[in-house]
Motif scaffolding. Structure first.
Motif, short mmCIF file in Angstrom:
data_model
loop_
_atom_site.label_atom_id
_atom_site.label_comp_id
_atom_site.label_asym_id
_atom_site.label_seq_id
_atom_site.Cartn_x
_atom_site.Cartn_y
_atom_site.Cartn_z
N UNK A 265 5.74 -5.34 1.44
CA UNK A 265 6.25 -4.38 0.47
C UNK A 265 7.15 -3.32 1.09
N UNK A 266 7.78 -3.66 2.21
CA UNK A 266 8.77 -2.78 2.81
C UNK A 266 9.92 -2.56 1.82
N UNK A 267 10.39 -1.32 1.72
CA UNK A 267 11.48 -1.00 0.79
C UNK A 267 11.02 -0.34 -0.49
N UNK A 268 9.70 -0.28 -0.70
CA UNK A 268 9.17 0.44 -1.87
C UNK A 268 9.31 1.95 -1.64
N UNK A 269 9.29 2.70 -2.75
CA UNK A 269 9.46 4.16 -2.68
C UNK A 269 8.38 4.81 -1.82
N UNK A 270 8.70 5.97 -1.25
CA UNK A 270 7.69 6.68 -0.45
C UNK A 270 6.50 7.09 -1.31
N UNK A 271 5.44 7.49 -0.64
CA UNK A 271 4.25 7.99 -1.32
C UNK A 271 4.63 9.14 -2.25
N UNK A 272 4.11 9.10 -3.48
CA UNK A 272 4.41 10.14 -4.47
C UNK A 272 3.52 11.36 -4.24
N UNK A 273 3.98 12.52 -4.70
CA UNK A 273 3.12 13.71 -4.62
C UNK A 273 2.13 13.73 -5.78
N UNK A 274 2.21 12.77 -6.70
CA UNK A 274 1.32 12.70 -7.86
C UNK A 274 0.36 11.52 -7.72
N UNK A 275 -0.66 11.48 -8.58
CA UNK A 275 -1.74 10.51 -8.43
C UNK A 275 -1.46 9.13 -8.96
N UNK A 276 -0.26 8.61 -8.69
CA UNK A 276 0.11 7.24 -9.08
C UNK A 276 0.15 6.31 -7.87
N UNK A 277 -0.22 6.83 -6.71
CA UNK A 277 -0.16 6.05 -5.48
C UNK A 277 -1.24 4.96 -5.45
N UNK A 278 -1.02 3.95 -4.62
CA UNK A 278 -1.92 2.81 -4.56
C UNK A 278 -2.40 2.59 -3.12
N UNK A 279 -3.70 2.68 -2.84
CA UNK A 279 -4.19 2.25 -1.53
C UNK A 279 -3.92 0.76 -1.32
N UNK A 280 -3.70 0.38 -0.08
CA UNK A 280 -3.31 -1.00 0.21
C UNK A 280 -4.37 -2.00 -0.26
N UNK A 281 -5.65 -1.62 -0.24
CA UNK A 281 -6.70 -2.55 -0.64
C UNK A 281 -6.50 -3.02 -2.09
N UNK A 282 -5.99 -2.13 -2.94
CA UNK A 282 -5.73 -2.47 -4.35
C UNK A 282 -4.42 -3.24 -4.50
N UNK A 283 -3.42 -2.87 -3.73
CA UNK A 283 -2.15 -3.62 -3.72
C UNK A 283 -2.40 -5.06 -3.30
N UNK A 284 -3.22 -5.23 -2.25
CA UNK A 284 -3.56 -6.59 -1.80
C UNK A 284 -4.23 -7.39 -2.92
N UNK A 285 -5.14 -6.73 -3.64
CA UNK A 285 -5.91 -7.42 -4.67
C UNK A 285 -4.99 -8.05 -5.71
N UNK A 286 -4.00 -7.30 -6.18
CA UNK A 286 -3.14 -7.82 -7.24
C UNK A 286 -2.01 -8.69 -6.71
N UNK A 287 -1.59 -8.49 -5.46
CA UNK A 287 -0.62 -9.41 -4.87
C UNK A 287 -1.25 -10.79 -4.69
N UNK A 288 -2.48 -10.83 -4.19
CA UNK A 288 -3.18 -12.10 -4.01
C UNK A 288 -3.42 -12.78 -5.37
N UNK A 289 -3.74 -11.99 -6.37
CA UNK A 289 -3.96 -12.55 -7.71
C UNK A 289 -2.69 -13.24 -8.23
N UNK A 290 -1.54 -12.58 -8.05
CA UNK A 290 -0.28 -13.17 -8.51
C UNK A 290 0.00 -14.50 -7.81
N UNK A 291 -0.20 -14.52 -6.50
CA UNK A 291 0.04 -15.75 -5.75
C UNK A 291 -0.90 -16.85 -6.23
N UNK A 292 -2.16 -16.50 -6.40
CA UNK A 292 -3.15 -17.50 -6.79
C UNK A 292 -2.86 -18.07 -8.18
#
Length: 539
Positions: A265-292
C-alpha cells in the motif's frame, strides 16, 4: 493416509466448523448490543495450541475473523502458556493487537483437555460504547477514543476480574449493555470448548494436532493450486475517498507470484489527524478477504490460506501507528477490497465486479430529552448499507453490506433501544450505476428524535465526493448525501446535531455499473422501470 482416513478427517473437519458455528450463535442469542444480536457484527473461531486458526464460524465479518486470526498469537505471547489455566478467559480491545479500534472486544479462552492445553477459542464483537468521545472520527489520538484494555485476564480459573468490571462501569455510558456483552463473549467461548471436548471424546482423539495438520495441509495445497493458475506480474490501482476534511488517496500494488500473492500500500495518503486511520492488522484482514474472494472463494478460511497472502505498507493511513486515532477505521478499511479488486481486474479482465458503496453507513445516535422536557437518554447504533457494484453477468445487490457482510438491523429493534423514529427506509431509485449490468441501489433513510427529544449523531459516511466507479465501461453509482429534511446539508463525518422536530435524511450511495450500458437487455430495462429502480430522473 488411506482413503477411509481422509474421509474420516473430512467429516471431523466439518464437525469442527459446526462447533464454531454453535459458538457464534451463542453470542448472537445472548448479546446485549443490537449491532451483535441483530446485525451479526461478530466472529468466532477455533485455534490449535500454537494459535493457528483451524476453522471460523460462517457467521461473522472478514474484519473480525481475519484480524482475530492474527490476534490470538498476541494473546499467547503476552499471557504465556505457563500462566494459562483451565477456566481462564483473556480480553483486549487494543486496536493494534485486536481488530483495529477500541469498540471491538476480543476474548480468547484456552481449551484444556484435563491439564493439557489443546487449543483456543476466540470471539469478537462490537460493543455499543467504550467511553471517550463515543463512536466517531473526531478524536485526535486513541487516548480520546475510549478506555483501552490491554491484553489481560477477564477471568482466572473461573473467577471474573471484578476490578476490571468496576473500571468498565465507571468509564462507559451504557455499562449494563457493555458488561452484558463481555459475559456473552466469555459464554460463547465456553460453549465452543464444551462442544470440542464432546467431539474429541466421541471420535477418540487426544487433541487437535492430527486434525489440525490435515486441515492446514489440505488448505495450503488447494490455495496454492489456485494461485498457480493466475497470471504472474504486478498490477497497481488507486482510488480517492472523501476523507474527513480533505480527500484521502488509497494506492495498492498487487503482485502474483508462484508462492503467493503480495499487496503493498505504498503511495497511500499519510496518517490523518482524525479517527479514520486504519491499523495494519485491519488493512491486512480486508486485503486478504479481497484476494480470497477472487482466488479461492470456496476454500475454507484458516491460517494456511491466509499465510499465502502477504500485506505490507509503510506508515500511512492504511498502516497507522499508535497512538493515531482509529475509531472509525472501517470507513477507509472497507474501501480496501475495492482497491485491491481494481488491481486484480487488470490481471483478470472481465472477471471482477465494479466498485460498490464499500463502507457501512454507520450512525451512532446519542438521544436525550429536549430542553425543558422529560424523557429518556440512550445510545443507539445503526448499521446501514449502500449498493454493491455490478458483477460480470449479474446486476449488483442493493442495500447489501459488502465487504463486511453484516445484516440489516430491523427498524423495530433499533427503535426499541432508544427514543427515535425511523420514518423511512427504502431503496433509492436511480442510484445504481448504468451498465450492461446495473449497480445495486442504495437506500433512503429518515430518522427523527421521538416527540420531546433531540439527538446528536456521529456521521461515519463516505462515497459522497468520490462515488463508486463502474467497471469495463459501466457508469459510476450515485454519490451519497447527508442532510436535514429542510434541505440543510450536513458533513459526512463528525458529531452533529438534529433538533427536536427535524429529521435526519441519509441518501446512501449506489454501486457502479459493469459493461457498456448500451448492451443492457431491453427486458432488464423494462423490469427496472416497472420495479421503480429507474425513473428516468436523477437520484
Amino acid at each position: 493416509m488411506s482413503q477411509i482416513d481422509e474421509i474420516r478427517m473430512q467429516v471431523m473437519w466439518n464437525r469442527l466448523i459446526s462447533v464454531v458455528e454453535e459458538q457464534a450463535l451463542t453470542l448472537l442469542r445472548t448479546a446485549f448490543s443490537t449491532s451483535v444480536r441483530e446485525a451479526g457484527d461478530l466472529s468466532a473461531g477455533v485455534y490449535n495450541a500454537r494459535g493457528e486458526m483451524l476453522a471460523q464460524a460462517v457467521t461473522g465479518t472478514p474484519g473480525h475473523v481475519n484480524t482475530m486470526a492474527e490476534a490470538v498469537r498476541h494473546f499467547i505471547d503476552e499471557i504465556t502458556p505457563a500462566r494459562m489455566y483451565p477456566g481462564d478467559t483473556y480480553v483486549t480491545n487494543d486496536p493494534w493487537k485486536g481488530t483495529g479500534h477500541l469498540h471491538d472486544i476480543t476474548m480468547v479462552t484456552p481449551s484444556f483437555r484435563g491439564e493439557v492445553l489443546v487449543g483456543f477459542f476466540a470471539c469478537t464483537a462490537h460493543v455499543v460504547d467504550v467511553g471517550g468521545r463515543g463512536f466517531g472520527a473526531d478524536g485526535k489520538s486513541v487516548y480520546e477514543e475510549g478506555i483501552q484494555i490491554p491484553i489481560m485476564k477477564f477471568a482466572e480459573r473461573g473467577d471474573v476480574n471484578q476490578d476490571l468490571i468496576r473500571i468498565l462501569r465507571a468509564n462507559v455510558r451504557e455499562p449494563n449493555q457493555v458488561i452484558g456483552d463481555f459475559y456473552s463473549l466469555a459464554a460463547c467461548n465456553d460453549v465452543g470448548h464444551r462442544r470440542l471436548m464432546e467431539m474429541l471424546d466421541e471420535v477418540k482423539l487426544p487433541d487437535l494436532e492430527s486434525l489440525g495438520a490435515f486441515i492446514l495441509a489440505r488448505t495450503h495445497a488447494a490455495t496454492l493450486a489456485r494461485i498457480a493458475k493466475l497470471p504472474r506480474g504486478t498490477w497497481a490501482n488507486d482510488m480517492m475517498t472523501d476523507g474527513y476534511d480533505e480527500p484521502i488517496k488509497l494506492a495498492a500494488a498487487v503482485t502474483i507470484a508462484q508462492d503467493g500473492v503480495n499487496v503493498d500500500f505504498t503511495g497511500s495518503s499519510p496518517t490523518s489527524r482524525w479517527g479514520i486511520n486504519v491499523p495494519l492488522i485491519y488493512t491486512k484482514a480486508y486485503a486478504c478477504y479481497a484476494i480470497k474472494c477472487v482466488v479461492a472463494p470456496d476454500i475454507p478460511n484458516n491460517a494456511a490460506s491466509l499465510a499465502l497472502f502477504n500485506v505490507s505498507s509503510p506508515p500511512n493511513v492504511l498502516n497507522a501507528l499508535r497512538p493515531a486515532p482509529v475509531s472509525v477505521r472501517h470507513v477507509i478499511g472497507h474501501m480496501v477490497p475495492d482497491l485491491v479488486l481494481g488491481a486484480l481486474a487488470q490481471a483478470l479482465p472481465g472477471q471482477i465486479l465494479a466498485e460498490g458503496a464499500g463502507a457501512l453507513w454507520n450512525v451512532h445516535i446519542s438521544v436525550r430529552p429536549a430542553a425543558g422536557r422529560q424523557g429518556r437518554r440512550a445510545e443507539v447504533l445503526m448499521f446501514n448499507s449502500g449498493g454493491m457494484g455490478a458483477r460480470p453477468g449479474l446486476d449488483g445487490l442493493s442495500a447489501t453490506a459488502f465487504p463486511s457482510g453484516v445484516h440489516t438491523m430491523p427498524i423495530e429493534a433499533t427503535e426499541h433501544t432508544g427514543p427515535i423514529v425511523v420514518w423511512r427506509k427504502e431503496l433509492r431509485p436511480d442510484s445504481g450505476g448504468a451498465g450492461r449490468y446495473r449497480g445495486g441501489l442504495g437506500q433512503v433513510i429518515e430518522i427523527a428524535p421521538a416527540d420531546g427529544h433531540e439527538f446528536d449523531f456521529s456521521a461515519m459516511f463516505d462515497r459522497i465526493t468520490s462515488p463508486p466507479r463502474g467497471r469495463d465501461g459501466g457508469a459510476a453509482g450515485a454519490p451519497g448525501k447527508v442532510a436535514l429534511d429542510d434541505g440543510t446539508l450536513l458533513r459526512p463525518k463528525g458529531w452533529q446535531h438534529v433538533p427536536a422536530g427535524r429529521r435526519l435524511v441519509l441518501n446512501l450511495p449506489g454501486g457502479g455499473g459493469f459493461g457498456d450500458p448500451a448492451r443492457r437487455a431491453e427486458d432488464a430495462r423494462t423490469q427496472d422501470r416497472v420495479r421503480g429502480y429507474e425513473t428516468g430522473g436523477q437520484s
